[in-house]
Motif scaffolding. Structure first.
Motif, mmCIF file in Angstrom:
data_model
loop_
_atom_site.group_PDB
_atom_site.id
_atom_site.type_symbol
_atom_site.label_atom_id
_atom_site.label_comp_id
_atom_site.label_asym_id
_atom_site.label_seq_id
_atom_site.Cartn_x
_atom_site.Cartn_y
_atom_site.Cartn_z
ATOM 1 N N GLU A 245 1.506 1.221 1.137
ATOM 2 C CA GLU A 245 0.133 0.858 0.809
ATOM 3 C C GLU A 245 -0.079 0.772 -0.712
ATOM 4 O OE1 GLU A 245 -2.042 3.854 2.831
ATOM 5 O OE2 GLU A 245 -2.262 2.690 4.697
ATOM 6 N N GLU A 246 0.536 1.720 -1.451
ATOM 7 C CA GLU A 246 0.394 1.702 -2.916
ATOM 8 C C GLU A 246 1.068 0.466 -3.514
ATOM 9 O OE1 GLU A 246 2.066 5.368 -4.112
ATOM 10 O OE2 GLU A 246 0.371 6.609 -3.404
ATOM 11 N N GLN A 247 2.276 0.138 -3.052
ATOM 12 C CA GLN A 247 2.991 -1.024 -3.578
ATOM 13 C C GLN A 247 2.284 -2.323 -3.223
ATOM 14 O OE1 GLN A 247 7.000 -0.740 -2.123
ATOM 15 N NE2 GLN A 247 7.498 1.073 -3.377
ATOM 16 N N ARG A 248 1.751 -2.420 -2.027
ATOM 17 C CA ARG A 248 1.058 -3.642 -1.641
ATOM 18 C C ARG A 248 -0.227 -3.818 -2.448
ATOM 19 N NH1 ARG A 248 -1.175 -4.971 4.387
ATOM 20 N NH2 ARG A 248 -2.633 -3.324 3.765
ATOM 21 N N ALA A 249 -0.920 -2.724 -2.733
ATOM 22 C CA ALA A 249 -2.129 -2.813 -3.559
ATOM 23 C C ALA A 249 -1.783 -3.291 -4.968
ATOM 24 C CB ALA A 249 -2.822 -1.456 -3.603
ATOM 25 N N VAL A 413 2.962 -18.241 -7.430
ATOM 26 C CA VAL A 413 2.372 -17.337 -6.433
ATOM 27 C C VAL A 413 3.348 -16.962 -5.334
ATOM 28 C CG1 VAL A 413 0.498 -17.070 -4.750
ATOM 29 C CG2 VAL A 413 0.083 -18.291 -6.903
ATOM 30 N N SER A 414 4.181 -17.922 -4.901
ATOM 31 C CA SER A 414 5.013 -17.688 -3.713
ATOM 32 C C SER A 414 5.912 -16.466 -3.817
ATOM 33 C CB SER A 414 5.850 -18.930 -3.404
ATOM 34 O OG SER A 414 5.005 -20.001 -3.048
ATOM 35 N N PRO A 415 6.620 -16.242 -4.950
ATOM 36 C CA PRO A 415 7.473 -15.042 -5.010
ATOM 37 C C PRO A 415 6.681 -13.759 -4.795
ATOM 38 C CG PRO A 415 8.016 -16.566 -6.772
ATOM 39 C CD PRO A 415 6.752 -17.074 -6.155
ATOM 40 N N ARG A 416 5.525 -13.696 -5.416
ATOM 41 C CA ARG A 416 4.703 -12.490 -5.235
ATOM 42 C C ARG A 416 4.193 -12.381 -3.791
ATOM 43 N NH1 ARG A 416 3.763 -14.197 -10.452
ATOM 44 N NH2 ARG A 416 3.954 -12.560 -12.071
ATOM 45 N N LEU A 417 3.859 -13.568 -3.195
ATOM 46 C CA LEU A 417 3.411 -13.537 -1.795
ATOM 47 C C LEU A 417 4.534 -13.077 -0.874
ATOM 48 C CD1 LEU A 417 1.291 -16.823 -1.485
ATOM 49 C CD2 LEU A 417 0.479 -14.452 -1.526
ATOM 50 N N GLN A 418 5.768 -13.459 -1.142
ATOM 51 C CA GLN A 418 6.882 -13.012 -0.331
ATOM 52 C C GLN A 418 7.054 -11.498 -0.431
ATOM 53 O OE1 GLN A 418 8.784 -14.861 1.832
ATOM 54 N NE2 GLN A 418 9.480 -12.826 2.445
ATOM 55 N N ALA A 419 6.945 -11.010 -1.670
ATOM 56 C CA ALA A 419 7.031 -9.551 -1.856
ATOM 57 C C ALA A 419 5.878 -8.854 -1.136
ATOM 58 C CB ALA A 419 7.019 -9.225 -3.357
ATOM 59 N N TYR A 420 4.712 -9.452 -1.184
ATOM 60 C CA TYR A 420 3.534 -8.894 -0.501
ATOM 61 C C TYR A 420 3.766 -8.888 1.012
ATOM 62 C CZ TYR A 420 -1.384 -8.133 0.647
ATOM 63 O OH TYR A 420 -2.566 -7.620 1.140
ATOM 64 N N SER A 421 4.350 -9.990 1.535
ATOM 65 C CA SER A 421 4.642 -10.075 2.967
ATOM 66 C C SER A 421 5.670 -9.018 3.379
ATOM 67 C CB SER A 421 5.148 -11.477 3.307
ATOM 68 O OG SER A 421 5.515 -11.558 4.664
ATOM 69 N N ASP A 422 6.716 -8.873 2.554
ATOM 70 C CA ASP A 422 7.730 -7.860 2.870
ATOM 71 C C ASP A 422 7.125 -6.465 2.908
ATOM 72 O OD1 ASP A 422 9.537 -9.899 2.946
ATOM 73 O OD2 ASP A 422 10.345 -9.537 0.920
ATOM 74 N N SER A 424 4.021 -5.751 3.535
ATOM 75 C CA SER A 424 3.161 -5.649 4.714
ATOM 76 C C SER A 424 3.983 -5.333 5.956
ATOM 77 C CB SER A 424 2.381 -6.951 4.912
ATOM 78 O OG SER A 424 1.490 -7.177 3.835
ATOM 79 N N GLU A 425 5.165 -5.966 6.085
ATOM 80 C CA GLU A 425 6.052 -5.674 7.216
ATOM 81 C C GLU A 425 6.520 -4.217 7.175
ATOM 82 O OE1 GLU A 425 9.215 -8.457 7.230
ATOM 83 O OE2 GLU A 425 7.932 -10.183 7.705
ATOM 84 N N LYS A 426 6.848 -3.741 5.982
ATOM 85 C CA LYS A 426 7.268 -2.342 5.841
ATOM 86 C C LYS A 426 6.142 -1.401 6.245
ATOM 87 C CE LYS A 426 9.144 0.902 2.434
ATOM 88 N NZ LYS A 426 9.560 1.085 1.028
ATOM 89 N N LEU A 427 4.918 -1.747 5.837
ATOM 90 C CA LEU A 427 3.762 -0.928 6.194
ATOM 91 C C LEU A 427 3.554 -0.921 7.714
ATOM 92 C CD1 LEU A 427 1.295 0.726 5.315
ATOM 93 C CD2 LEU A 427 0.053 -1.434 5.028
ATOM 94 N N ALA A 428 3.690 -2.112 8.338
ATOM 95 C CA ALA A 428 3.534 -2.202 9.793
ATOM 96 C C ALA A 428 4.596 -1.383 10.516
ATOM 97 C CB ALA A 428 3.585 -3.660 10.238
ATOM 98 N N ALA A 429 5.844 -1.439 10.001
ATOM 99 C CA ALA A 429 6.923 -0.667 10.631
ATOM 100 C C ALA A 429 6.657 0.828 10.537
ATOM 101 C CB ALA A 429 8.249 -1.023 9.960
#
Length: 638
Positions: A245-249, A413-422, A424-429
């Motif tokens: 959550e901290e990294q995604r923020a 934007v895309s590289p940061r969005l990919q990191a954001y997506s990754d 988010s997946e980690k948070l969901a897991a």
């Protein structure tokens, strides 16, 4: 305080008239040969008290109603019960003290049952249960009813030389012992209730333990992690969730400034183009619907114009025809008188005015409508083409703007969005893992709850058992005293009767049944006169001790059917039995009632009791003619 119970009167209402018997004496003997109806009368008394008395065929065929007048406790009641299977479920009750008719009472157990009335009159609760020995059963026990009390008041012919209070029926053992303890003050309703609750509580403990063990076994068989392991994994998942959550923020904060003004302008243009595209598609749909409606209206007008043309053509063709025969009924029209200016066929006046002008006007109107509709359709089609072209233009614009926006944001934007997506997946897991281990812990919580509930039930059960044991310990001295007194009285009576082969008689300390020479009475003798004599000695010993103690609720009433049936020629033993009964009645005048049915009586004691004699000419149901000795039908259960 022994309980008063007396049978004052029996009234039998047959199809041939009523028969009544009074019982004013402390000792009454119903005398007569086998088959004259003595047992029939005793079973009717049981039936009138709500029991399952055996009814002779003469009763079911010829008797309509039965009435008993009894004194029970402080009450004097008349109980009337029908023999009719459709009516026998209810008993009519009359208070003989006040003369009031009480509500009918049901034979079936319930709040307004005859059982409740009789038990209450005896001073006994009607909801007691006879539980099996504490710790050996999980059932509350059978309800103690007046029918159970009556087994201590009535010795039927079927048991007189065989059994005592149905002791050979093992399933009735807890109830028989409970009634004995109740009638001699060796237990009270509270103790019965505690025993019943202890058994049902033991069932709850066993059920809780079984459920607990099954859940534990399931967790073991499914290789479920232990509570400690699940808690560690849950803590780990929670830490991972917080970190994600901290990294995604942080990524969200770094992504937001990337969007510049030009990109935002392109997004605004894209939104406007998409709204314009949606409006164009909506307008195209509306124009299509309008075109369909105009086409439908055009087809209708064209149909009307064609119809008008067909009518005009048909009129012109028919006007030239001169009918000589009616086309409907085929009658000749040549010789028919037709007024001048009228139609030869329908005799209606000929049309003087021509309709050509009217038809021409209607045709012109329809053609004008068609022309107007054609113009509208052309206009709508042109609008539709313009709309479709607009849709194509807007689609191209939307595609162009999307491409431009993607091109501007791809590198930034895309590289940061990919990191954001990754992230988010980690948070969901981590949340999924957290939910899994929470479910595991919930299962262990369930196990803990079951264990706690089991322990609480076990503690309640143990406390209740200790209370029961304490009460029984307090009653142990009284039980020893009462059983000892009954044993001494029983031994004295057996000695006086001189029962063959019996040197010593006593009462068992726990099952309260007779012992002859230290053996259970059934092992000492399988039947015959010895069991009969033991029966009389046993029951009269119970009554004698109860009369002496006074503080017991034992009902002072005994109904004995055919005590001499199995004695055959043992005159001394028969005389001893009646001597015992006469002595008991004389020593307790007004406090006890004994009614005996027998076929042959010792002559020496006939002066000491009231006697009602029966014969084949004067049977118990004397209003009904006896069929004769050889035609007597056996009793059947009601």
């Amino acid at each position: 305080m022994t309980t008063k119970f007396r049978l004052d009167k029996v009234a039998i209402y047959s199809t041939e008239g009523p028969v009544e018997y009074q019982f004013p004496s402390d000792l009454t003997v119903l005398a007569g040969s086998t088959g004259v109806g003595k047992t029939t009368l005793l079973e009717l008394i049981k039936w009138g008290l709500g029991g399952d008395g055996q009814l002779a065929p003469v009763i079911t065929d010829k008797v309509q109603d039965l009435s008993l007048e009894i004194s029970i406790g402080d009450e004097r009641l008349r109980l009337s019960r029908s023999i009719d299977p459709q009516k026998r479920a209810n008993v009519r009750v009359t208070d003989l003290v006040t003369g009031d008719r009480l509500p009918d009472h049901q034979v079936k157990l319930g709040d307004s049952s005859l059982n409740t009335l009789l038990m209450t009159s005896l001073g006994l609760p009607s909801d007691m249960r006879a539980a099996a020995q504490t710790g050996r059963s999980t059932k509350a026990g059978s309800r103690i009813t007046f029918a159970d009390i009556f087994t201590y008041m009535y010795i039927p012919q079927a048991e007189i030389n065989r059994d005592i209070a149905r002791s050979q029926d093992s399933y009735l053992e807890p109830k028989r012992k409970a009634v004995f303890e109740l009638l001699f003050g060796l237990a009270d309703p509270d103790l019965f209730d505690q025993r019943s609750r202890a058994n049902t509580l033991k069932g709850s403990v066993d059920e809780a333990e079984d459920h607990h063990q099954k859940i534990l076994q399931f967790l073991r068989d499914s290789n479920t992690q232990s509570r400690e392991e699940a808690q560690q994994e849950l803590d780990k998942a929670l830490a991972q969730q917080r970190e994600a959550e901290e990294q995604r923020a942080d990524l969200r904060d770094r992504i937001d400034p990337v969007t510049d003004r030009e990109t935002q302008a392109l997004r605004d243009l894209l939104n406007e183009a998409e709204r314009s595209l949606a409006d164009a598609r909506k307008a195209d749909v509306s124009l299509g619907r309008q075109k369909e409606e105009l086409s439908g209206e055009r087809r209708r007008v064209q149909g009307d114009l064609a119809r008008l043309n067909r009518m005009r053509d048909a009129g012109e063709r028919l006007a030239q025809i001169e009918f000589t025969t009616c086309p409907r009924c085929m009658q000749a029209l040549k010789n028919r008188e037709v007024p001048a200016g009228h139609c030869r066929l329908c005799l209606l006046p000929d049309e003087t005015a021509s309709t050509d002008e009217l038809d021409h006007y209607e045709t012109v109107q329809l053609k004008d409508q068609l022309e107007e509709m054609e113009k509208q359709l052309v206009f709508v089609e042109q609008q539709s083409q313009n709309g479709r072209q607009l849709i194509l233009d807007r689609q191209k614009l939307v595609q162009h703007l999307e491409t431009a926006i993607d091109s501007r944001t791809a590198e930034r934007v895309s590289p940061r969005l990919q990191a954001y997506s990754d992230m988010s997946e980690k948070l969901a897991a981590s949340r999924t893992a957290q939910k899994h281990f929470e479910n595991v812990l919930q299962q262990w919580d369930r196990v803990s709850d079951l264990a706690r509930a089991e322990e609480e039930l076990r503690q309640r059960y143990d406390r209740l058992v200790r209370e029961i044991e304490q009460k029984e310990e307090n009653l142990k001295a009284r039980r020893k005293y009462i059983v000892g007194e009954i044993s001494k009285e029983f031994n004295r009576v057996v000695s006086d009767l001189q029962i063959p082969g019996v040197e010593e008689a006593s009462i068992h300390e726990t099952n309260y049944l007779p012992l002859l020479n230290g053996k259970p009475f059934r092992q000492f003798s399988r039947g015959g006169g010895i069991v009969t004599a033991t029966q009389v000695a046993y029951w009269t010993a119970l009554i004698a001790v109860a009369l002496r103690e006074r503080d017991v609720p034992y009902p002072m009433f005994l109904l004995i059917d055919s005590p001499r049936l199995a004695l055959n020629e043992e005159q001394d033993l028969s005389a001893g039995l009646y001597r015992r009964l006469v002595t008991l009645a004389e020593a307790n005048e007004g406090r006890v009632q004994l009614i005996i049915a027998d076929h042959a009586l010792p002559a020496a004691y006939r002066k000491d009791y009231d006697e009602i004699d029966f014969s084949y000419k004067k049977p118990t149901i004397s209003s009904i003619r006896h069929p004769g000795k050889g035609n007597v039908k056996p009793l059947v259960s009601a």
